[in-house]
Design an enzyme around this catalytic site. Structure first.
Site, short mmCIF file in Angstrom:
data_model
loop_
_atom_site.label_atom_id
_atom_site.label_comp_id
_atom_site.label_asym_id
_atom_site.label_seq_id
_atom_site.Cartn_x
_atom_site.Cartn_y
_atom_site.Cartn_z
N THR A 267 0.86 -1.19 0.00
CA THR A 267 0.00 0.00 0.00
C THR A 267 0.90 1.23 0.00
O THR A 267 2.11 1.13 -0.09
CB THR A 267 -0.91 0.02 1.24
OG1 THR A 267 -0.13 0.34 2.40
CG2 THR A 267 -1.58 -1.33 1.44
N CYS A 268 0.27 2.41 0.12
CA CYS A 268 1.06 3.63 0.08
C CYS A 268 1.94 3.79 1.31
O CYS A 268 2.88 4.58 1.29
CB CYS A 268 0.15 4.85 -0.08
SG CYS A 268 -1.03 5.06 1.27
N GLY B 20 -10.87 2.32 6.81
CA GLY B 20 -11.33 1.05 6.25
C GLY B 20 -10.77 0.72 4.89
O GLY B 20 -11.03 -0.37 4.37
N GLY C 46 -5.62 10.11 -11.73
CA GLY C 46 -5.68 8.68 -11.42
C GLY C 46 -7.13 8.24 -11.30
O GLY C 46 -8.01 9.06 -10.98
N ALA C 47 -7.39 6.96 -11.57
CA ALA C 47 -8.75 6.44 -11.48
C ALA C 47 -8.78 5.11 -10.75
O ALA C 47 -9.71 4.32 -10.93
CB ALA C 47 -9.37 6.31 -12.88
N GLY C 48 -7.76 4.84 -9.94
CA GLY C 48 -7.72 3.62 -9.14
C GLY C 48 -8.60 3.77 -7.90
O GLY C 48 -9.39 4.71 -7.78
N MET D 29 -7.95 4.52 -4.68
CA MET D 29 -7.76 5.69 -3.83
C MET D 29 -8.23 6.96 -4.54
O MET D 29 -8.89 7.83 -3.93
CB MET D 29 -6.30 5.82 -3.43
CG MET D 29 -6.03 6.92 -2.42
SD MET D 29 -6.74 6.60 -0.78
CE MET D 29 -5.54 5.44 -0.14
N GLN E 162 -7.47 -3.32 0.17
CA GLN E 162 -6.09 -3.63 -0.22
C GLN E 162 -5.71 -5.06 0.18
O GLN E 162 -4.97 -5.73 -0.54
CB GLN E 162 -5.15 -2.59 0.41
CG GLN E 162 -5.37 -1.20 -0.15
CD GLN E 162 -4.82 -0.09 0.74
OE1 GLN E 162 -4.69 -0.25 1.96
NE2 GLN E 162 -4.51 1.04 0.15
#
Length: 456
Positions: free
Chosen positions: A49-50, A115, A192-194, A196, A120
């Site tokens: 993850t980030c 949450g 971005g379109a993911g 997050m 993820q």
């Protein structure tokens, strides 16, 4: 159980190291394959993850497993092993289970209680299943983590202990008590379109943003997100939202208009340089607020020094979250985690002895069949009714003799230190290890089939 996790997160490493160690989505499959190709590991999954990178594996040697997983993390992240090692943490067996369940509940998140981590974890399991590196242990573990995370959110107020990273980021960006009032009517650009970025766009729309542009390398994904936001019943349908999808080439023009910019892509380099931000602000009277949720970062840190720009990134969020208040429900969630860790360990220990019990009952059934066949040779004049009655009687005797010890051995095996009961059972009844192994392989294939069917 021989579960091992080696990883680093915002709690163990500075953001600059996490940023350099970030794994590209396309590289995770190769990492998983390299783990199971190594001698100590038979299963693997990666949670990336980030603000964390964690490698989970089922290993048969602890020290060799730690060395191998650390080496592979360094190799695939591009950060040298000597530099990476001081920031790595290691958890084994029950402590590894406790760690993942805590992560799933949001206890280990930068913003406690968020949450987003559940999605993820679900993605991490899906990738491991697609790569066929998740066997019974990791499938059970990650499914359990998802269940426990949902339980924590449904049974407690852990959500109130913190917000999603997006909401927390907007609060830090606005620096005012009423974020919705601050967002309302502004022009926003989401890059971005993911998952997050989609959450960021949805949050902006729900807070009343006036105009929204979504830029993505694959325009079709951006168009789909805009459609979801603006279609009847969507969050922007009743607000009069003006929204559009644009290609990445159009970011320059959109940047010149945007007041709020949120970026979260999987790019390996900067998406917005300081020069581009300064150029977009040239001649403008209003300010630009930038929120960078990507790891590695999308927005040049030089934006901090540009007049008219305010940047909040993962590093500043980490600093701000250190002082975030903890809800009383956190203690309740910790109790849930401890309870679920114990239950998972008991279930795994009980599952370990199941193939041995099945092999024992199979052997007993074979003995009954052999003796009945011998009886047929000695008493050929028995009619079918007599033979059936004798067969049923012998089977009942065997079942009654085996019932109490097999039930009890499963109970004993589920307790701490109960792993040796399977070995004792095999030794006492002289069971063929290959037969037991064959039962285990059959169970594993059944689990994999069930997981594939669930994904389909």
């Amino acid at each position: 159980m021989s579960l091992l996790v080696v990883g680093l997160s915002h709690r163990s490493a500075p953001v600059s190291v996490l940023e350099r160690a970030a794994l590209a989505p396309e590289g995770r499959g190769k990492l998983l394959q390299d783990v199971v190709s190594a001698e100590p590991a038979t299963e693997s999954a990666v949670l990336s993850t980030c603000n964390r990178i964690e490698l989970y594996a089922d290993v048969d040697k602890f020290h060799a497993g730690v060395a191998e997983l650390s080496t592979l993390l360094a190799r695939h992240s591009g950060v040298g092993l000597e530099e990476l090692t001081p920031y790595l943490y290691v958890h084994y067996e029950d402590r590894a289970v406790h760690h993942l369940l805590s992560v799933a509940c949001g206890l280990d998140s930068m913003v406690v209680g968020e949450g987003q981590i559940l999605g993820q974890i679900k993605d991490a399991l899906a990738v491991a299943q697609e790569q066929h590196t998740a066997g019974r242990l990791l499938n059970d573990l990650f499914q359990q983590a998802l269940r426990v995370g949902k339980r924590a959110h449904s049974e407690t107020g852990i959500d109130k202990a913190g917000q999603s990273l997006v909401t927390f980021g907007l609060e830090q960006l606005a620096a005012v008590p009423d974020v919705a009032a601050w967002v309302r009517g502004k022009r926003a650009l989401v890059i971005g379109a993911g998952s997050m970025s989609s959450l960021a766009a949805t949050t902006l729309v729900r807070n009343g943003v006036g105009e929204l542009a979504v830029a993505n390398r694959t325009v079709a994904r951006a168009e789909r997100l805009v459609q979801i936001l603006t279609e009847p019943g969507g969050p922007g349908a009743a607000t009069g939202l003006t929204a559009r999808a644009v290609a990445m080439e159009a970011v320059e023009a959109e940047l010149a208009r945007a007041e709020i910019v949120i970026s979260c892509t999987g790019a390996s380099g900067l998406v917005l340089s300081g020069e581009r931000i300064a150029a977009a602000l040239a001649g403008r009277d209003d300010r630009m607020w930038l929120l960078d949720l990507a790891m590695p970062r999308d927005i040049d840190a030089a934006a901090h020094r540009i007049d008219g720009a305010r940047l909040v990134d993962i590093e500043s969020l980490a600093e701000a979250s250190a002082d975030a208040p903890m809800a009383a429900d956190v203690d309740t969630v910790r109790g849930i985690v401890a309870e679920e860790v114990a239950a998972f360990g008991a279930a795994q220990r009980a599952a370990h002895i199941t193939p041995t019990v099945v092999a024992l009952r199979t052997m007993a059934a074979d003995v009954v069949s052999s003796e009945i066949a011998r009886l047929d040779g000695r008493l050929p004049d028995l009619d079918d009714k007599q033979r059936a009655e004798i067969t049923q009687t012998v089977r009942r005797v065997v079942d009654k003799l085996l019932h109490a010890p097999t039930v009890r051995v499963k109970q004993l095996a589920s307790e701490p230190g109960g792993a040796g009961y399977a070995d004792a059972l095999r030794e006492l009844f002289d069971l063929d290890p290959q037969t037991v192994a064959a039962v285990s392989r059959a169970d594993t294939r059944a689990d994999q089939h069930d997981a594939a069917r669930e994904r389909a």
